[in-house]
Write an enzyme that holds these catalytic residues in place. Structure first.
Site, short mmCIF file in Angstrom:
data_model
loop_
_atom_site.label_atom_id
_atom_site.label_comp_id
_atom_site.label_asym_id
_atom_site.label_seq_id
_atom_site.Cartn_x
_atom_site.Cartn_y
_atom_site.Cartn_z
N ARG A 1 5.13 10.85 -2.35
CA ARG A 1 4.85 10.57 -0.95
C ARG A 1 6.12 10.72 -0.11
O ARG A 1 7.11 10.00 -0.33
CB ARG A 1 4.38 9.12 -0.89
CG ARG A 1 4.24 8.54 0.47
CD ARG A 1 4.18 7.02 0.36
NE ARG A 1 3.97 6.45 1.65
CZ ARG A 1 4.35 5.24 2.00
NH1 ARG A 1 4.95 4.45 1.14
NH2 ARG A 1 4.12 4.80 3.21
N ALA B 1 3.31 -1.00 4.69
CA ALA B 1 2.77 -1.03 6.06
C ALA B 1 2.32 -2.43 6.47
O ALA B 1 2.32 -2.75 7.67
CB ALA B 1 1.61 -0.04 6.18
N ASN C 1 8.08 -5.65 -1.27
CA ASN C 1 8.05 -4.54 -0.31
C ASN C 1 6.61 -4.49 0.19
O ASN C 1 5.74 -3.92 -0.46
CB ASN C 1 8.44 -3.22 -0.96
CG ASN C 1 8.47 -2.09 0.07
OD1 ASN C 1 7.97 -2.25 1.19
ND2 ASN C 1 9.05 -0.96 -0.31
N PRO D 1 0.79 -1.23 0.00
CA PRO D 1 0.00 0.00 0.00
C PRO D 1 0.82 1.28 0.00
O PRO D 1 1.87 1.36 0.66
CB PRO D 1 -0.82 -0.10 1.30
CG PRO D 1 -0.14 -1.13 2.12
CD PRO D 1 0.52 -2.08 1.17
N ASN D 2 0.31 2.23 -0.76
CA ASN D 2 0.84 3.60 -0.87
C ASN D 2 2.11 3.71 -1.72
O ASN D 2 2.57 4.81 -2.00
CB ASN D 2 1.07 4.22 0.51
CG ASN D 2 -0.21 4.27 1.32
OD1 ASN D 2 -1.18 4.85 0.85
ND2 ASN D 2 -0.25 3.64 2.48
N TYR E 1 11.37 8.63 1.16
CA TYR E 1 11.35 7.60 0.12
C TYR E 1 12.00 8.03 -1.19
O TYR E 1 12.11 7.21 -2.12
CB TYR E 1 9.90 7.15 -0.14
CG TYR E 1 9.25 6.56 1.10
CD1 TYR E 1 9.72 5.36 1.63
CD2 TYR E 1 8.19 7.20 1.74
CE1 TYR E 1 9.15 4.83 2.77
CE2 TYR E 1 7.60 6.65 2.87
CZ TYR E 1 8.08 5.47 3.39
OH TYR E 1 7.52 4.92 4.52
N SER F 1 13.26 2.66 3.01
CA SER F 1 13.82 3.37 4.17
C SER F 1 14.42 2.37 5.15
O SER F 1 14.15 1.16 5.07
CB SER F 1 12.71 4.17 4.87
OG SER F 1 11.73 3.30 5.40
N ARG G 1 13.50 4.17 12.29
CA ARG G 1 12.25 4.92 12.31
C ARG G 1 11.43 4.56 13.56
O ARG G 1 11.98 4.06 14.54
CB ARG G 1 11.48 4.67 11.00
CG ARG G 1 12.31 5.13 9.79
CD ARG G 1 11.56 4.94 8.50
NE ARG G 1 10.34 5.77 8.46
CZ ARG G 1 9.38 5.61 7.56
NH1 ARG G 1 9.49 4.66 6.62
NH2 ARG G 1 8.32 6.38 7.58
N GLU H 1 12.78 -9.55 1.00
CA GLU H 1 11.96 -8.42 1.46
C GLU H 1 12.78 -7.13 1.30
O GLU H 1 13.96 -7.11 1.63
CB GLU H 1 11.62 -8.65 2.94
CG GLU H 1 10.86 -7.53 3.61
CD GLU H 1 10.63 -7.84 5.11
OE1 GLU H 1 11.00 -8.95 5.58
OE2 GLU H 1 10.08 -6.97 5.80
N HIS I 1 12.79 -2.82 1.95
CA HIS I 1 12.26 -1.55 2.43
C HIS I 1 13.16 -0.44 1.93
O HIS I 1 14.38 -0.52 2.08
CB HIS I 1 12.18 -1.52 3.96
CG HIS I 1 11.31 -2.59 4.50
ND1 HIS I 1 9.94 -2.50 4.47
CD2 HIS I 1 11.60 -3.80 5.02
CE1 HIS I 1 9.42 -3.61 4.96
NE2 HIS I 1 10.41 -4.42 5.30
#
Ligand code: DQA
Length: 157
Positions: A24, A83, A80, A16-17, A29, A109, A114, A105, A107
């Site tokens: 974004r 969330a 990826n 998502p996103n 990112y 960031s 974080r 996997e 990511h």
């Protein structure tokens, strides 16, 4: 036994996103779009004689359906989960049903630098490798790793 890289694409899944990549939170990112990431993955796979099947969804169930498709028809998975990394037992279970399939996997960031809630990923429990904090370049690293693992699987058969 999963199909080899010569016979099947690498499934690259985005959660998502990530359709908003480039717009974004660019301070986190970056400014590359998801289309830029797809082009990067195509090049990375081609360097190993492979191809990619690049997808994005904002819906958990659709990602589960695609993982089940990859289980039978793809040489490996780069994911990826965005969330859903931090919430989805369903995505973990779908990946866990993919016996012997290389899974990496990604990511963009560094999730460990974080908020606390991003530090845990359900998906990492099944992933053969995890790449975080390398920006979109992490996708190229992940494709390279899946290609190496898929090649190793093919060499055993
Ligand atoms: C992300 C990190 C997640 O915590 C976040 O929810 C995302 C993107 C990353 O690529 O850095 O949407 O997976």
């Amino acid at each position: 036994m999963p199909p080899s890289l010569a016979d099947a694409p690498i499934m690259i899944l985005n959660g998502p996103n990530l359709n908003l990549l480039g717009q974004r939170q660019p301070e986190i990112y970056g400014s590359d779009t998801l289309a830029d990431v797809e082009a990067l993955c195509v090049r990375a796979a081609a360097a190993h004689g492979g191809t990619v099947d690049f997808r994005q969804s904002n819906h958990e169930g659709e990602l589960v359906d695609w993982i089940q498709e990859a289980r039978l028809h793809h040489a490996g998975i780069v994911i990826n989960p965005a969330a859903y990394s931090h919430t989805s037992v369903a995505i973990l279970d779908a990946l866990s049903a993919c016996d012997g399939l290389p899974v990496v996997e990604v990511h963009i960031s560094n999730i460990h630098r974080r908020e606390e809630f991003r530090h845990h990923s359900y998906v990492s429990r099944r992933a053969d490798g995890v790449i975080a904090g390398c920006g979109v370049q992490g996708y190229a690293f992940a494709v390279e790793r899946v290609a190496a693992l898929a090649g190793a699987v093919a060499a055993q058969t």
